[in-house]
Design a protein around this motif. Structure first.
Motif, PDB file in Angstrom:
ATOM      1  N   ASN A  17       0.985  -1.195  -0.037  1.00  0.00           N
ATOM      2  CA  ASN A  17      -0.040   0.185  -0.123  1.00  0.00           C
ATOM      3  C   ASN A  17       0.710   1.343   0.188  1.00  0.00           C
ATOM      4  O   ASN A  17       2.040   1.275   0.499  1.00  0.00           O
ATOM      5  N   ILE A  18       0.512   2.270  -0.412  1.00  0.00           N
ATOM      6  CA  ILE A  18       1.067   3.704  -0.737  1.00  0.00           C
ATOM      7  C   ILE A  18       1.657   4.120   0.478  1.00  0.00           C
ATOM      8  O   ILE A  18       2.806   4.497   1.016  1.00  0.00           O
ATOM      9  N   ASP A  19       0.945   3.904   1.769  1.00  0.00           N
ATOM     10  CA  ASP A  19       1.132   4.376   2.921  1.00  0.00           C
ATOM     11  C   ASP A  19       2.601   3.855   3.582  1.00  0.00           C
ATOM     12  O   ASP A  19       3.199   4.426   4.370  1.00  0.00           O
ATOM     13  N   ALA A  72       6.173   7.780  -4.054  1.00  0.00           N
ATOM     14  CA  ALA A  72       4.496   7.447  -3.723  1.00  0.00           C
ATOM     15  C   ALA A  72       3.895   8.299  -4.797  1.00  0.00           C
ATOM     16  O   ALA A  72       2.926   7.953  -5.118  1.00  0.00           O
ATOM     17  N   ALA A  73       3.964   9.559  -4.762  1.00  0.00           N
ATOM     18  CA  ALA A  73       3.293  10.437  -5.757  1.00  0.00           C
ATOM     19  C   ALA A  73       3.237  10.030  -7.416  1.00  0.00           C
ATOM     20  O   ALA A  73       2.142  10.003  -7.818  1.00  0.00           O
ATOM     21  N   ARG A  75       0.866   7.038  -7.034  1.00  0.00           N
ATOM     22  CA  ARG A  75      -0.566   7.365  -7.080  1.00  0.00           C
ATOM     23  C   ARG A  75      -1.135   7.928  -8.351  1.00  0.00           C
ATOM     24  O   ARG A  75      -2.358   7.514  -8.959  1.00  0.00           O
ATOM     25  N   ARG A  76      -0.197   8.719  -9.159  1.00  0.00           N
ATOM     26  CA  ARG A  76      -0.694   8.879 -10.510  1.00  0.00           C
ATOM     27  C   ARG A  76      -1.050   7.554 -11.396  1.00  0.00           C
ATOM     28  O   ARG A  76      -2.014   7.899 -12.096  1.00  0.00           O
ATOM     29  N   ASP A  91      -4.075   5.957 -10.622  1.00  0.00           N
ATOM     30  CA  ASP A  91      -5.290   6.608 -11.159  1.00  0.00           C
ATOM     31  C   ASP A  91      -5.516   6.585 -12.438  1.00  0.00           C
ATOM     32  O   ASP A  91      -6.448   7.114 -13.286  1.00  0.00           O
TER      33      ASP A  91
END
Length: 279
Positions: free
Chosen positions: A4-6, A60-61, A64-65, A68
């Protein structure tokens, strides 16, 4: 396993991120290289290195992209085509391997010191690939979009080739140009309302470069109708099109009096490029 991203934070090692399951292996490696400024060898040799907080946040950014749905090529700003690096962004389509067939067919039909016109050049992929392979060629590329032409000019410069770029709505600005040996084009050919426009990478690409906002053949009709007047005798017109359009494009060429009308298949065995010669 990073699932997971966290969990992507300072202290996580490069090696641990290479085994994370959020993305497929290739996407993960490309984004990790981009975030850390490393090549593939660097990922291996620095696998035990712990990320700083800035590096972890940056990676992480990017993840996320991608999650998406944003295309990898737009995230990293680059895509390889015909063995060359091309800058890409939301002003141009992402060059695809299928279009390399159009480049190969153009190169096969280009005489020594021949003249080529790339219509709707976008990132400049076709024109730059031809000019890079055939240094003797006189290559012209046009596009109606000034933003796309700016990207194409940078790609020509970055790859060390000479291409004459022209802002033009198809043939509008070409009256004073001498005839060409080959005209090549990958125009908008997706029909308005096609479901593919709202799926995958296409959601992020410039809609005007994908669809003609009509039946998918309107740009191809314009190209076919005007090419003969801009081609030398026995010159070639070569056009990429949709997976189900080859018969319709062959009919357009036949109706306009072209000869040697034929289609060629891409790597998937789909008729992807259709072309013909002038008299």
């Amino acid at each position: 396993m990073i699932d997971n991203i966290d969990a992507i934070g300072a202290g996580v090692t490069v090696g641990a991120l290479q085994t994370q399951s959020l993305l497929d292996a290739l996407d993960n490696r490309v984004l990790l290289c981009h975030a850390l400024g490393l090549n593939r060898v660097g990922l291996i040799t620095q696998s035990e290195r712990a990320l700083s907080a800035d590096e972890a946040n940056r990676f992480a950014a990017l993840v996320r992209r991608r999650l998406d749905g944003e295309p990898i090529a737009y995230i990293v700003g680059q895509r390889e085509f015909f063995g060359l690096p091309f800058e890409v962004g939301d002003a141009v389509l992402i060059p695809r391997p299928d279009t390399e067939l159009l480049v190969e067919l153009t190169l096969e039909r280009l005489p020594p010191s021949g003249r080529v016109l790339d219509m709707g050049t976008g990132s400049g992929a076709i024109a730059v690939a031809v000019a890079h392979t055939r240094r003797d060629a006189d290559v012209t590329a046009l596009d109606v979009s000034p933003e796309a032409l700016a990207v194409a000019r940078r790609n020509a410069a970055a790859n060390g080739v000479r291409v004459a770029f022209l802002q033009s709505d198809w043939y509008a600005a070409l009256e004073a140009k001498a005839p060409f040996d080959v005209i090549a084009s990958n125009p908008p050919y997706i029909a308005s309302g096609d479901r593919h426009l709202s799926e995958g990478d296409l959601r992020y690409e410039p809609v005007g470069a994908l669809t003609d906002h009509a039946d998918g053949l309107s740009a191809l009709r314009i190209i076919v109708a005007g090419a003969a007047a801009r081609l030398k005798p026995r010159g070639w017109l070569l056009m990429e099109h949709g997976y189900d359009q080859s018969a319709a494009v062959r009919q357009l060429l036949t109706e306009q009096g072209y000869t040697d009308v034929q289609s060629w298949t891409d790597l998937a065995g789909i008729e992807r490029v259709t072309g013909a010669r002038t008299h």
